[in-house]
Design a protein around this motif. Structure first.
Motif, PDB file in Angstrom:
ATOM      1  N   SER A  20       0.824  -1.208   0.000  1.00  0.00           N
ATOM      2  CA  SER A  20       0.000   0.000   0.000  1.00  0.00           C
ATOM      3  C   SER A  20       0.860   1.261   0.000  1.00  0.00           C
ATOM      4  O   SER A  20       0.589   2.204  -0.746  1.00  0.00           O
ATOM      5  CB  SER A  20      -0.926   0.003   1.220  1.00  0.00           C
ATOM      6  OG  SER A  20      -1.652   1.211   1.286  1.00  0.00           O
ATOM      7  N   PHE A  55      -4.791  -7.071  -2.351  1.00  0.00           N
ATOM      8  CA  PHE A  55      -5.646  -5.982  -2.832  1.00  0.00           C
ATOM      9  C   PHE A  55      -6.277  -6.412  -4.151  1.00  0.00           C
ATOM     10  O   PHE A  55      -5.631  -6.322  -5.201  1.00  0.00           O
ATOM     11  CB  PHE A  55      -4.823  -4.704  -3.027  1.00  0.00           C
ATOM     12  CG  PHE A  55      -4.176  -4.196  -1.764  1.00  0.00           C
ATOM     13  CD1 PHE A  55      -4.907  -3.463  -0.846  1.00  0.00           C
ATOM     14  CD2 PHE A  55      -2.843  -4.465  -1.493  1.00  0.00           C
ATOM     15  CE1 PHE A  55      -4.327  -2.999   0.324  1.00  0.00           C
ATOM     16  CE2 PHE A  55      -2.244  -4.016  -0.332  1.00  0.00           C
ATOM     17  CZ  PHE A  55      -2.988  -3.278   0.589  1.00  0.00           C
ATOM     18  N   ASP A  60      -8.445  -0.644  -4.335  1.00  0.00           N
ATOM     19  CA  ASP A  60      -8.260  -1.088  -2.951  1.00  0.00           C
ATOM     20  C   ASP A  60      -6.901  -0.691  -2.390  1.00  0.00           C
ATOM     21  O   ASP A  60      -6.742  -0.570  -1.171  1.00  0.00           O
ATOM     22  CB  ASP A  60      -8.419  -2.610  -2.854  1.00  0.00           C
ATOM     23  CG  ASP A  60      -9.850  -3.060  -3.071  1.00  0.00           C
ATOM     24  OD1 ASP A  60     -10.764  -2.289  -2.731  1.00  0.00           O
ATOM     25  OD2 ASP A  60     -10.042  -4.169  -3.590  1.00  0.00           O
ATOM     26  N   HIS A  64      -8.494   1.047   0.855  1.00  0.00           N
ATOM     27  CA  HIS A  64      -8.549   0.148   2.005  1.00  0.00           C
ATOM     28  C   HIS A  64      -8.401   0.939   3.305  1.00  0.00           C
ATOM     29  O   HIS A  64      -8.833   0.483   4.369  1.00  0.00           O
ATOM     30  CB  HIS A  64      -7.452  -0.918   1.916  1.00  0.00           C
ATOM     31  CG  HIS A  64      -6.082  -0.418   2.291  1.00  0.00           C
ATOM     32  ND1 HIS A  64      -5.578  -0.542   3.565  1.00  0.00           N
ATOM     33  CD2 HIS A  64      -5.151   0.230   1.568  1.00  0.00           C
ATOM     34  CE1 HIS A  64      -4.373   0.005   3.606  1.00  0.00           C
ATOM     35  NE2 HIS A  64      -4.105   0.474   2.414  1.00  0.00           N
ATOM     36  N   ALA A  67     -11.628   1.309   4.806  1.00  0.00           N
ATOM     37  CA  ALA A  67     -12.369   0.086   5.144  1.00  0.00           C
ATOM     38  C   ALA A  67     -12.581  -0.067   6.644  1.00  0.00           C
ATOM     39  O   ALA A  67     -13.633  -0.544   7.086  1.00  0.00           O
ATOM     40  CB  ALA A  67     -11.642  -1.135   4.587  1.00  0.00           C
ATOM     41  N   TYR A 133     -18.044   2.188  -0.543  1.00  0.00           N
ATOM     42  CA  TYR A 133     -17.766   2.155   0.894  1.00  0.00           C
ATOM     43  C   TYR A 133     -18.881   2.866   1.653  1.00  0.00           C
ATOM     44  O   TYR A 133     -19.326   2.408   2.706  1.00  0.00           O
ATOM     45  CB  TYR A 133     -16.418   2.814   1.186  1.00  0.00           C
ATOM     46  CG  TYR A 133     -15.232   1.964   0.834  1.00  0.00           C
ATOM     47  CD1 TYR A 133     -14.553   1.244   1.815  1.00  0.00           C
ATOM     48  CD2 TYR A 133     -14.776   1.861  -0.474  1.00  0.00           C
ATOM     49  CE1 TYR A 133     -13.451   0.453   1.497  1.00  0.00           C
ATOM     50  CE2 TYR A 133     -13.686   1.078  -0.806  1.00  0.00           C
ATOM     51  CZ  TYR A 133     -13.018   0.380   0.189  1.00  0.00           C
ATOM     52  OH  TYR A 133     -11.946  -0.408  -0.124  1.00  0.00           O
TER      53      TYR A 133
END
Length: 213
Positions: A20, A55, A60, A64, A67, A133
């Motif tokens: 990430s 991912f 994502d 994420h 999330a 989301y």
């Protein structure tokens, strides 16, 4: 065996974080659309197959970070104090988040956080994906509110309308704070205003649309 499992989970968490962070660094440098997934995998020193195991989509890699907040409002409602209403619990939680400068409130002027929010705001693909989301957050909060509305007319609709209004208000408050931070104001300078506006927003939620009735 437990220690082994713990080591494996920590290793997976480090790999996930490395992927990430590599992705976001490249996106901030060159733009989301200009960076292919293969380059992110190379930068993170993993295969594309490994990257997609962590991912599933390119979105994502960025989103994420939202999330963990997907069911946050629902968790607050379910964990509220005895005798506390859902709105009181959510209001208390929002004030606490503002006071600790939680990035989700928009009241955070850490340069990396500001750059991250700007990346999301300025990338149409990410803005669109973020709607999913939000929809899941509405579903989660609706379920939590349903547990508190026995005997209310139109119970399910009431819970969903309530959840939609609460989460839209929280997003608008965050957007307002982020906009002011992007204009160069500091989080400390804005703190009193942000808290007052949160109080005002929850007063409106408690009183419905009375100012427009």
């Amino acid at each position: 065996m437990d220690a082994q499992l713990g080591l494996r989970e920590r290793k997976k968490a480090r790999t996930r974080r490395a992927i990430s962070e590599a992705a976001i660094a490249l996106f901030l440098e060159r733009g989301y659309d200009a960076v292919p997934v293969a380059e992110i995998a190379e930068a993170a020193e993993v295969s594309k197959r490994t990257l997609f195991a962590y991912f599933p989509t390119k979105d994502d890699l960025v989103l994420h970070r939202f999330a963990d907040h997907e069911d946050e409002a629902a968790r607050v409602v379910r964990a509220r104090f005895a005798g506390e209403t859902p709105l009181e619990a959510l209001h208390r939680h929002q004030r606490a988040a503002l006071e600790r400068r939680d990035p989700i409130t928009g009241l955070c002027d850490v340069p990396a956080v500001v750059a991250f929010h700007r990346l999301v705001a300025e990338t149409p693909t990410l803005r669109s994906a973020l709607l999913h989301y939000h929809a899941r957050s509405v579903d989660a909060l609706t379920s939590a509110l349903l547990e508190t509305t026995d005997g209310v007319a139109h119970q399910e609709l009431t819970a969903r309308l309530g959840a939609s209004q609460v989460l839209t208000v929280l997003q608008e408050l965050a957007n307002t704070n982020q906009r002011r931070i992007n204009e160069g104001r500091s989080a400390d300078e804005l703190a009193s205003l942000a808290l007052a506006e949160a109080d005002h927003a929850f007063d409106l939620l408690r009183n419905g649309l009375a100012p427009y009735a």
